[in-house]
Design a protein around this motif. Structure first.
Motif, PDB file in Angstrom:
ATOM      1  N   MET A   1     -30.604 -17.737   5.027  1.00  0.00           N
ATOM      2  CA  MET A   1     -31.758 -18.424   5.572  1.00  0.00           C
ATOM      3  C   MET A   1     -32.193 -17.732   6.868  1.00  0.00           C
ATOM      4  O   MET A   1     -31.373 -17.316   7.672  1.00  0.00           O
ATOM      5  N   ALA A   2     -33.480 -17.639   7.064  1.00  0.00           N
ATOM      6  CA  ALA A   2     -34.033 -17.035   8.278  1.00  0.00           C
ATOM      7  C   ALA A   2     -33.745 -17.921   9.481  1.00  0.00           C
ATOM      8  O   ALA A   2     -33.620 -19.140   9.358  1.00  0.00           O
ATOM      9  N   LYS A   3     -33.643 -17.277  10.655  1.00  0.00           N
ATOM     10  CA  LYS A   3     -33.391 -18.059  11.862  1.00  0.00           C
ATOM     11  C   LYS A   3     -33.944 -17.376  13.093  1.00  0.00           C
ATOM     12  O   LYS A   3     -34.044 -16.154  13.151  1.00  0.00           O
ATOM     13  N   TYR A   4     -34.304 -18.214  14.052  1.00  0.00           N
ATOM     14  CA  TYR A   4     -34.645 -17.765  15.386  1.00  0.00           C
ATOM     15  C   TYR A   4     -33.392 -17.911  16.231  1.00  0.00           C
ATOM     16  O   TYR A   4     -32.827 -19.001  16.316  1.00  0.00           O
ATOM     17  N   LEU A   5     -32.959 -16.833  16.838  1.00  0.00           N
ATOM     18  CA  LEU A   5     -31.812 -16.874  17.737  1.00  0.00           C
ATOM     19  C   LEU A   5     -32.323 -16.873  19.169  1.00  0.00           C
ATOM     20  O   LEU A   5     -33.065 -15.969  19.569  1.00  0.00           O
ATOM     21  N   ILE A   6     -31.956 -17.889  19.921  1.00  0.00           N
ATOM     22  CA  ILE A   6     -32.342 -17.990  21.331  1.00  0.00           C
ATOM     23  C   ILE A   6     -31.230 -17.361  22.156  1.00  0.00           C
ATOM     24  O   ILE A   6     -30.062 -17.723  22.022  1.00  0.00           O
ATOM     25  N   ARG A   7     -31.611 -16.419  23.012  1.00  0.00           N
ATOM     26  CA  ARG A   7     -30.632 -15.692  23.824  1.00  0.00           C
ATOM     27  C   ARG A   7     -31.007 -15.750  25.304  1.00  0.00           C
ATOM     28  O   ARG A   7     -32.148 -16.023  25.636  1.00  0.00           O
ATOM     29  N   LYS A   8     -30.016 -15.483  26.149  1.00  0.00           N
ATOM     30  CA  LYS A   8     -30.242 -15.461  27.595  1.00  0.00           C
ATOM     31  C   LYS A   8     -29.717 -14.136  28.147  1.00  0.00           C
ATOM     32  O   LYS A   8     -28.589 -13.734  27.855  1.00  0.00           O
ATOM     33  N   SER A   9     -30.548 -13.469  28.944  1.00  0.00           N
ATOM     34  CA  SER A   9     -30.157 -12.180  29.516  1.00  0.00           C
ATOM     35  C   SER A   9     -29.351 -12.387  30.792  1.00  0.00           C
ATOM     36  O   SER A   9     -29.261 -13.495  31.322  1.00  0.00           O
ATOM     37  N   THR A  10     -28.797 -11.313  31.297  1.00  0.00           N
ATOM     38  CA  THR A  10     -27.979 -11.388  32.509  1.00  0.00           C
ATOM     39  C   THR A  10     -28.800 -11.768  33.736  1.00  0.00           C
ATOM     40  O   THR A  10     -28.251 -12.275  34.706  1.00  0.00           O
ATOM     41  N   ASN A  11     -30.129 -11.564  33.680  1.00  0.00           N
ATOM     42  CA  ASN A  11     -30.969 -11.942  34.826  1.00  0.00           C
ATOM     43  C   ASN A  11     -31.532 -13.359  34.696  1.00  0.00           C
ATOM     44  O   ASN A  11     -32.394 -13.756  35.460  1.00  0.00           O
ATOM     45  N   GLY A  12     -31.031 -14.123  33.708  1.00  0.00           N
ATOM     46  CA  GLY A  12     -31.431 -15.513  33.561  1.00  0.00           C
ATOM     47  C   GLY A  12     -32.677 -15.749  32.728  1.00  0.00           C
ATOM     48  O   GLY A  12     -33.099 -16.887  32.563  1.00  0.00           O
ATOM     49  N   GLN A  13     -33.260 -14.697  32.193  1.00  0.00           N
ATOM     50  CA  GLN A  13     -34.446 -14.822  31.337  1.00  0.00           C
ATOM     51  C   GLN A  13     -34.007 -15.151  29.902  1.00  0.00           C
ATOM     52  O   GLN A  13     -32.890 -14.816  29.491  1.00  0.00           O
TER      53      GLN A  13
END
Length: 109
Positions: A1-13
């Motif tokens: 199944m397709a998915k959107y993965l939400i990620r956070k960078s080291t600079n908080g973005q």
């Protein structure tokens, strides 16, 4: 199944990646200052799937790729570089088919 993965960078973005059912990356978003805005970007990507929301482009190395745009023409996501225009067009079709039904997986928690 397709998915959107939400990620956070080291600079908080925050940013999202749309993955097809086979695990291949279809689109990668711009960065957002808040998770809430990132989730709004996902929702916008899910509904802005008309032909006019995709801009067909060619890189400086002559590689085909595309962007998905919101109704206000702001870029929501950018594809990978493709080996041919046919492969790029398949990528656009994949977004149109997968985005509306993709689940959201938050990897920031």
């Amino acid at each position: 199944m397709a998915k959107y993965l939400i990620r956070k960078s080291t600079n908080g973005q925050y940013w999202w990646v749309l993955k097809a059912g086979n695990g291949e990356t279809i689109l990668t978003s711009e960065t957002y200052t808040t998770k809430q805005n990132c989730l709004k970007g996902v929702e916008s990507s899910k509904v802005n799937i008309a032909d006019g929301n995709f801009k067909i482009l060619t890189s400086v190395r002559n590689d085909p790729y595309f962007t998905q745009r919101a109704g206000n023409h702001q870029v929501l996501g950018t594809s990978q570089m493709y080996s041919s225009t046919h492969a790029r067009d398949i990528g656009i079709s994949s977004v149109k088919n997968n985005a509306p039904i993709a689940v959201i997986e938050d990897l920031t928690q």
